[in-house]
Design an enzyme around this catalytic site. Sequence first.
Site, PDB file in Angstrom:
ATOM      1  N   GLU A  49       0.790  -1.077  -0.016  1.00 32.56           N
ATOM      2  CA  GLU A  49       0.085   0.040   0.282  1.00 32.56           C
ATOM      3  C   GLU A  49       0.787   1.266   0.033  1.00 32.56           C
ATOM      4  OE1 GLU A  49      -2.346  -0.182   3.509  1.00 32.56           O
ATOM      5  OE2 GLU A  49      -3.029  -2.125   2.901  1.00 32.56           O
ATOM      6  N   ASP A  53       0.780   3.896  -3.248  1.00 29.08           N
ATOM      7  CA  ASP A  53       0.209   5.176  -3.000  1.00 29.08           C
ATOM      8  C   ASP A  53       1.307   6.163  -3.874  1.00 29.08           C
ATOM      9  OD1 ASP A  53      -1.009   7.637  -1.792  1.00 29.08           O
ATOM     10  OD2 ASP A  53       0.722   7.639  -0.905  1.00 29.08           O
ATOM     11  N   GLU A 125      -4.256   0.248  -3.760  1.00 25.61           N
ATOM     12  CA  GLU A 125      -3.033   0.628  -3.957  1.00 25.61           C
ATOM     13  C   GLU A 125      -1.884  -0.218  -3.866  1.00 25.61           C
ATOM     14  OE1 GLU A 125      -3.370   4.957  -1.645  1.00 25.61           O
ATOM     15  OE2 GLU A 125      -2.829   3.205  -0.576  1.00 25.61           O
TER      16      GLU A 125
END
EC number: 3.1.26.3
Length: 235
Positions: A49, A53, A125
Amino acid sequence: MIVKQGIILEELEEKLKVCFKDKELLKVALTHSSYANGKKNIKFNERLEFLGDSVLQLSISEYLFSKYTNKSEGELTKRRALIVCENSLHEIAKRWGIGRYIKMSKGEELTGGRERVSILADCVEAIIAAVYIDSGFQVAKEFVIDNFKDTIEKAIKNKIILDYKTKLQEVMQKNGDISIEYVLTKHEGPPHRRKFYTQVSVDDKVLGKGIGYSKKESEQNAAQEALKKMEEENE
């Protein structure tokens, strides 16, 4: 069990239009931290994640910078924030139907984890990061732009709404001071997974209905449906 898991991964790859060279990356991207609790050597998606991002931010930033040369830094920043926000990621996750593929604990699942906005957004993500690691930035960027093109268009046209209740209030009050009423019509299910049903109305006319795992969520969904109906009527 192995065959079943392989079939599930293939099914998701078809939806994503991506064939992973390293299937393990996709497995990790789909593993929530709750599933790993108490188990040894189980990787979960939080680190992915973090990386995803950044890949998402850079992909969208580069695209907006190149395509919208007439927009200022401030405008681009505002549009990017709408595109990469949790709500937008959640919409992508729902389009992929990602909830059914995530590995999570029974406890997390019983408390609505497969529909939880934050879990679904984080998983998107993580998948972006998995694509990046597996195939490099160019492929990851193309993957992002292809999947976010509708979101980008809505952001440019300022059509992404973060708070549907506030937006509905603004739209309705253009015709004067109007009182909007949200009514909880029923709720069902056990306390740990209660589902709420709400309808929004003006002058006893029902504008929209919504369902959610909290009163707030059901009200937002009712307002969203009302706005969607109004938009369709005006087309």
